[in-house]
Design an enzyme around this catalytic site. Structure first.
Site, mmCIF file in Angstrom:
data_model
loop_
_atom_site.group_PDB
_atom_site.id
_atom_site.type_symbol
_atom_site.label_atom_id
_atom_site.label_comp_id
_atom_site.label_asym_id
_atom_site.label_seq_id
_atom_site.Cartn_x
_atom_site.Cartn_y
_atom_site.Cartn_z
ATOM 1 N N MET A 17 0.847 -1.207 0.000
ATOM 2 C CA MET A 17 0.000 0.000 0.000
ATOM 3 C C MET A 17 0.874 1.245 0.000
ATOM 4 O O MET A 17 1.958 1.246 0.590
ATOM 5 C CB MET A 17 -0.894 0.012 1.228
ATOM 6 C CG MET A 17 -2.115 -0.848 1.050
ATOM 7 S SD MET A 17 -3.365 -0.428 2.260
ATOM 8 C CE MET A 17 -4.496 -1.780 1.953
ATOM 9 N N GLY A 20 2.212 3.774 -4.843
ATOM 10 C CA GLY A 20 1.943 4.560 -6.051
ATOM 11 C C GLY A 20 1.450 3.703 -7.209
ATOM 12 O O GLY A 20 1.573 4.095 -8.371
ATOM 13 N N LYS A 21 0.862 2.564 -6.897
ATOM 14 C CA LYS A 21 0.376 1.665 -7.944
ATOM 15 C C LYS A 21 -0.758 2.308 -8.734
ATOM 16 O O LYS A 21 -0.766 2.276 -9.958
ATOM 17 C CB LYS A 21 -0.106 0.342 -7.327
ATOM 18 C CG LYS A 21 0.965 -0.380 -6.526
ATOM 19 C CD LYS A 21 0.472 -1.694 -5.938
ATOM 20 C CE LYS A 21 -0.698 -1.542 -4.996
ATOM 21 N NZ LYS A 21 -0.360 -0.756 -3.777
ATOM 22 N N GLU A 89 -6.658 -2.561 -8.070
ATOM 23 C CA GLU A 89 -7.004 -3.380 -6.906
ATOM 24 C C GLU A 89 -7.195 -4.840 -7.308
ATOM 25 O O GLU A 89 -8.140 -5.520 -6.874
ATOM 26 C CB GLU A 89 -8.279 -2.832 -6.234
ATOM 27 C CG GLU A 89 -8.228 -1.353 -5.886
ATOM 28 C CD GLU A 89 -7.164 -1.000 -4.847
ATOM 29 O OE1 GLU A 89 -6.786 -1.898 -4.071
ATOM 30 O OE2 GLU A 89 -6.707 0.152 -4.835
HETATM 31 P P1 ADP Z 1 -1.211 2.573 -4.021
HETATM 32 O O1 ADP Z 1 -2.187 2.426 -5.153
HETATM 33 O O2 ADP Z 1 0.096 1.847 -4.271
HETATM 34 O O3 ADP Z 1 -1.786 2.217 -2.656
HETATM 35 P P2 ADP Z 1 -1.537 5.379 -4.537
HETATM 36 O O4 ADP Z 1 -1.144 5.565 -5.963
HETATM 37 O O5 ADP Z 1 -3.008 5.331 -4.231
HETATM 38 O O6 ADP Z 1 -0.790 4.110 -3.928
HETATM 39 O O7 ADP Z 1 -0.936 6.557 -3.637
HETATM 40 C C1 ADP Z 1 0.441 6.834 -3.602
HETATM 41 C C2 ADP Z 1 0.626 8.144 -2.857
HETATM 42 O O8 ADP Z 1 0.360 7.956 -1.468
HETATM 43 C C3 ADP Z 1 2.027 8.715 -2.891
HETATM 44 O O9 ADP Z 1 2.298 9.441 -4.073
HETATM 45 C C4 ADP Z 1 2.036 9.624 -1.672
HETATM 46 O O10 ADP Z 1 1.551 10.916 -1.985
HETATM 47 C C5 ADP Z 1 0.993 8.996 -0.732
HETATM 48 N N1 ADP Z 1 1.578 8.357 0.445
HETATM 49 C C6 ADP Z 1 1.020 8.357 1.694
HETATM 50 N N2 ADP Z 1 1.771 7.653 2.571
HETATM 51 C C7 ADP Z 1 2.852 7.180 1.883
HETATM 52 C C8 ADP Z 1 4.013 6.378 2.224
HETATM 53 N N3 ADP Z 1 4.208 5.906 3.457
HETATM 54 N N4 ADP Z 1 4.890 6.085 1.246
HETATM 55 C C9 ADP Z 1 4.713 6.561 0.000
HETATM 56 N N5 ADP Z 1 3.658 7.327 -0.377
HETATM 57 C C10 ADP Z 1 2.735 7.643 0.534
#
Ligand code: ADP
Length: 189
Positions: A17, A20-21, A89
């Site tokens: 999580m 940035g996926k 997801e």
């Molecule tokens: P994913 O789909 O992998 O869960 P998202 O693309 O929704 O990730 O979100 C990524 C964003 O989350 C990053 O660009 C950053 O702004 C934010 N973020 C919040 N907490 C963190 C963390 N611990 N590490 C990296 N990014 C984070």
């Protein structure tokens, strides 16, 4: 005689999580749209982050999407003319997504798959590991460890009602309110 399409492919975007996926998936979707390619975006009904019918990232990027409840339902909604089929997801879809993604690629679609490859218990989370093995391209992203700032390949569940049942996919929904990214050193053994 029907004209055959180009060979399709599978591209996987994975990691824990906050890696940035969704951002990367949406970046590729945007680029494909700019290039005039026909794109369909799907997410799972269990992902309620942006409300129904939108893929959203933790920082609020978004794109219209169709919510479906199974890999079979997704397959049934793919338009034959779609050049790109983007699936966010993907861990919610279970093992059935492997055959569906493979079949879509065989039919000539470019299948973009984004999802968790690890559970909050630190175990491989199917179907992503299998899809990684079968894909033409894999990008394994890292988040930032909230304890030390190093690359994080894990996430932990922090909410008080944290369930132990990692097998229940609905337990993997949520954001910073429920989860933290952690590096190997700060992942609880
Ligand atoms: P994913 O789909 O992998 O869960 P998202 O693309 O929704 O990730 O979100 C990524 C964003 O989350 C990053 O660009 C950053 O702004 C934010 N973020 C919040 N907490 C963190 C963390 N611990 N590490 C990296 N990014 C984070």
């Amino acid at each position: 005689m029907a004209v055959e399409r180009e060979a399709g492919r599978i591209e996987v975007i994975t990691g824990p999580m906050f890696a940035g996926k969704s951002e990367e998936l949406l970046r590729r979707v945007r680029r494909a749209s700019i290039g005039g390619r026909r794109v369909q975006v799907f997410t799972h009904v269990l992902d309620d982050r942006g409300g129904a019918h939108r893929v959203t990232s933790h920082v609020g990027l978004e794109h219209p999407s169709r919510s479906v409840d199974s890999a079979g339902a997704l397959a049934a909604e793919v338009a034959p003319a779609a050049d790109v089929v983007a699936i966010d997801e993907a861990h919610f879809f279970g093992a059935g997504l492997v055959e569906v993604a493979s079949e879509l690629a065989r039919r000539g679609h470019t299948v973009l798959v984004a999802g968790l490859d690890v559970t909050f218990a630190g175990r491989p989370f199917e179907p992503l590991p299998t899809l990684m093995a079968l894909a033409e391209r894999v990008d394994k992203l890292t988040a930032i460890c909230v304890v030390c700032g190093r690359d994080a390949v894990y996430h932990v569940r922090t909410s008080p009602e944290a369930a132990e049942d990692v097998a229940l996919v609905s337990e993997h929904v949520g954001g910073v309110d429920k989860y933290e990214a952690r590096c190997r050193r700060h992942f609880p053994a």
